[in-house]
Design a protein around this motif. Structure first.
Motif, mmCIF file in Angstrom:
data_model
loop_
_atom_site.group_PDB
_atom_site.id
_atom_site.type_symbol
_atom_site.label_atom_id
_atom_site.label_comp_id
_atom_site.label_asym_id
_atom_site.label_seq_id
_atom_site.Cartn_x
_atom_site.Cartn_y
_atom_site.Cartn_z
ATOM 1 N N MET A 252 0.876 -1.162 0.000
ATOM 2 C CA MET A 252 0.000 0.000 0.000
ATOM 3 C C MET A 252 0.916 1.216 0.000
ATOM 4 S SD MET A 252 -2.889 1.214 2.763
ATOM 5 C CE MET A 252 -1.706 1.674 4.046
ATOM 6 N N LEU A 253 0.775 2.073 -1.004
ATOM 7 C CA LEU A 253 1.676 3.213 -1.110
ATOM 8 C C LEU A 253 1.238 4.379 -0.227
ATOM 9 C CD1 LEU A 253 2.853 3.725 -4.814
ATOM 10 C CD2 LEU A 253 4.277 3.423 -2.774
ATOM 11 N N GLN A 254 2.182 4.875 0.533
ATOM 12 C CA GLN A 254 1.975 6.087 1.311
ATOM 13 C C GLN A 254 1.767 7.246 0.333
ATOM 14 O OE1 GLN A 254 5.419 6.855 3.675
ATOM 15 N NE2 GLN A 254 4.396 8.221 5.092
ATOM 16 N N ASN A 255 1.001 8.222 0.741
ATOM 17 C CA ASN A 255 0.807 9.391 -0.103
ATOM 18 C C ASN A 255 2.054 10.281 -0.059
ATOM 19 O OD1 ASN A 255 -2.072 9.163 -0.996
ATOM 20 N ND2 ASN A 255 -2.396 9.069 1.209
ATOM 21 N N LYS A 256 2.036 11.334 -0.844
ATOM 22 C CA LYS A 256 3.084 12.349 -0.751
ATOM 23 C C LYS A 256 2.419 13.715 -0.729
ATOM 24 C CE LYS A 256 4.036 12.363 -5.765
ATOM 25 N NZ LYS A 256 5.109 12.242 -6.777
ATOM 26 N N VAL A 257 3.092 14.658 -0.093
ATOM 27 C CA VAL A 257 2.543 16.006 0.037
ATOM 28 C C VAL A 257 3.596 17.005 -0.415
ATOM 29 C CG1 VAL A 257 0.995 15.372 1.913
ATOM 30 C CG2 VAL A 257 3.290 16.197 2.445
ATOM 31 N N PRO A 258 3.167 18.171 -0.879
ATOM 32 C CA PRO A 258 4.146 19.169 -1.341
ATOM 33 C C PRO A 258 4.881 19.825 -0.180
ATOM 34 C CG PRO A 258 1.925 20.035 -1.538
ATOM 35 C CD PRO A 258 1.777 18.610 -1.133
ATOM 36 N N LYS A 259 6.175 20.005 -0.338
ATOM 37 C CA LYS A 259 6.907 20.840 0.607
ATOM 38 C C LYS A 259 6.430 22.278 0.402
ATOM 39 C CE LYS A 259 11.044 17.919 0.481
ATOM 40 N NZ LYS A 259 12.485 17.838 0.100
ATOM 41 N N ILE A 260 6.387 23.032 1.493
ATOM 42 C CA ILE A 260 5.916 24.410 1.377
ATOM 43 C C ILE A 260 6.972 25.391 1.873
ATOM 44 C CG2 ILE A 260 3.473 23.812 1.515
ATOM 45 C CD1 ILE A 260 3.499 24.585 4.446
ATOM 46 N N ASP A 261 6.948 26.581 1.294
ATOM 47 C CA ASP A 261 7.867 27.635 1.681
ATOM 48 C C ASP A 261 7.482 28.145 3.076
ATOM 49 O OD1 ASP A 261 8.735 30.553 1.934
ATOM 50 O OD2 ASP A 261 9.752 30.005 0.070
ATOM 51 N N ALA B 175 -5.439 7.888 5.781
ATOM 52 C CA ALA B 175 -5.779 8.429 4.465
ATOM 53 C C ALA B 175 -5.341 7.482 3.361
ATOM 54 C CB ALA B 175 -5.129 9.805 4.280
ATOM 55 N N ALA B 176 -4.199 6.816 3.551
ATOM 56 C CA ALA B 176 -3.713 5.869 2.548
ATOM 57 C C ALA B 176 -4.615 4.638 2.468
ATOM 58 C CB ALA B 176 -2.276 5.459 2.870
ATOM 59 N N LEU B 177 -5.068 4.152 3.619
ATOM 60 C CA LEU B 177 -5.983 3.004 3.622
ATOM 61 C C LEU B 177 -7.257 3.324 2.846
ATOM 62 C CD1 LEU B 177 -5.717 1.673 7.295
ATOM 63 C CD2 LEU B 177 -5.371 0.302 5.226
ATOM 64 N N VAL B 178 -7.757 4.542 3.021
ATOM 65 C CA VAL B 178 -8.994 4.940 2.355
ATOM 66 C C VAL B 178 -8.751 5.229 0.874
ATOM 67 C CG1 VAL B 178 -10.809 6.687 2.255
ATOM 68 C CG2 VAL B 178 -10.005 5.861 4.461
ATOM 69 N N GLY B 179 -7.783 6.101 0.599
ATOM 70 C CA GLY B 179 -7.549 6.551 -0.768
ATOM 71 C C GLY B 179 -7.104 5.462 -1.716
ATOM 72 N N SER B 180 -6.380 4.471 -1.192
ATOM 73 C CA SER B 180 -5.895 3.365 -2.029
ATOM 74 C C SER B 180 -6.965 2.321 -2.294
ATOM 75 C CB SER B 180 -4.706 2.688 -1.343
ATOM 76 O OG SER B 180 -5.121 2.057 -0.132
ATOM 77 N N GLY B 181 -8.063 2.385 -1.539
ATOM 78 C CA GLY B 181 -9.095 1.353 -1.654
ATOM 79 C C GLY B 181 -8.813 0.132 -0.796
#
Length: 311
Positions: free
Chosen positions: A150-159, A186-192
């Motif tokens: 199950m792939l972990q999500n990624k988020v943008p780095k912010i300034d 969130a990964a459990l849900v978003g990945s199905g």
């Protein structure tokens, strides 16, 4: 336009799941509001006691294994240890890595109980290729199982100054980072995966860090968890002098809710109390037990939005 909108557009363009975007938006808005995430000593009380595993008098129920998934959090790189790949591929005993010992543990459990205990990994975009290659080459019976990753999500780095998404034209991959272990839900849900596990008859999930070799799917604790009919459970240990700078369990005074306070959430004036292992006696091992059907209820009730404390 909200401050979060540039991040939303960037995440949507990358195909990030709505559940992950919502979770990141909640954290982003907390940061943008000026909330520091600090937990004052005056707002919490120590945890007096917890149930002890060595005092449990339980007749284990082996049949629960057929309804249980074991998931290892495996998103971290070993850069601090001189590795440019997954931290769990570090050799720890002879030629065995963390993942070797985990694989042997899973296969040993399956052999001992005659049940195909469900095994999963939550990899990040940084560890996926190395980890899957490792399992497929050394442990193909595990490496080619359906639903292993199950792939972990990624988020943008912010300034830090503008709160705009960071830009790195030389290497756009550097514009992203993994959101940490809290991304599990969130990964459990978003990945199905949550819906798939429930459809396949799984009710319980045991979660632990891939570099924690002391973490095992303990049948006594699983049976205890099932008998308690609890939605969530966390394994804790008593703090020692070596643990005084790490996080601790506490009771929030306003609602008597159990919470975790990490070192980054502690103000300088509360540092002595934070490190007092006789006052704040317990720390989180990150060995978690989750009732998947109860998690689904929370997801449906909240519209898939997960809100966590800022650390």
């Amino acid at each position: 336009m909200s401050k979060f909108e540039p991040c939303r557009k960037k995440m949507e363009a990358e195909g990030i799941a709505p559940s992950a975007i919502s979770a990141f938006e909640s954290t982003f808005n907390t940061l943008a509001s000026g909330d520091t995430g600090m937990i004052s000593e005056a707002t919490i009380s120590p945890v007096d006691n917890l149930d002890k595993t060595d005092e449990m008098k339980i007749e284990v129920d082996t049949s629960l294994l057929a309804k249980t998934a074991m998931l290892k959090l495996n998103g971290g790189l070993g850069t601090g240890m001189g590795l440019d790949k997954a931290k769990s591929l570090l050799k720890v005993k002879g030629d065995d890595t963390f993942l070797d010992l985990t694989a042997k543990q899973v296969m040993g459990m399956r052999k001992e109980h005659g049940l195909k205990v469900k095994f999963m990994l939550m990899n990040s975009f940084s560890t996926s290729a190395d980890t899957l290659s490792f399992f497929q080459e050394k442990y193909p019976s595990l490496g080619y199982e359906e639903g292993l990753e199950m792939l972990q999500n990624k988020v943008p780095k912010i300034d830090a100054k503008t709160l705009e998404p960071a830009v790195c034209e030389k290497n756009p991959d550097n514009e992203w980072c993994p959101p940490g272990h809290g991304d599990l839900y969130a990964a459990l849900v978003g990945s199905g995966c949550l819906d798939k596990l429930l459809a396949d008859g799984y009710k319980y999930m045991f979660v632990s860090n891939s570099d924690n070799l002391g973490a095992s799917l303990d049948l006594s604790i699983l049976t205890y968890f099932a008998q308690k009919d609890a939605p969530f459970m966390m394994e804790c240990c008593e703090r020692t002098a070596n643990d005084k700078k790490g996080g601790h369990l506490a009771v929030r005074n306003t609602d008597k809710q159990l919470i975790l306070r990490e070192s980054a959430m502690c103000a300088d004036e509360d540092e002595d109390a934070f490190q007092d292992i006789n006052k704040h006696r317990f720390f989180n091992t990150n060995n978690l037990w989750i009732r998947l059907d109860k998690l689904k209820e929370v997801v449906d009730k909240s519209g898939g939005v997960f809100s966590f404390s800022l650390v």
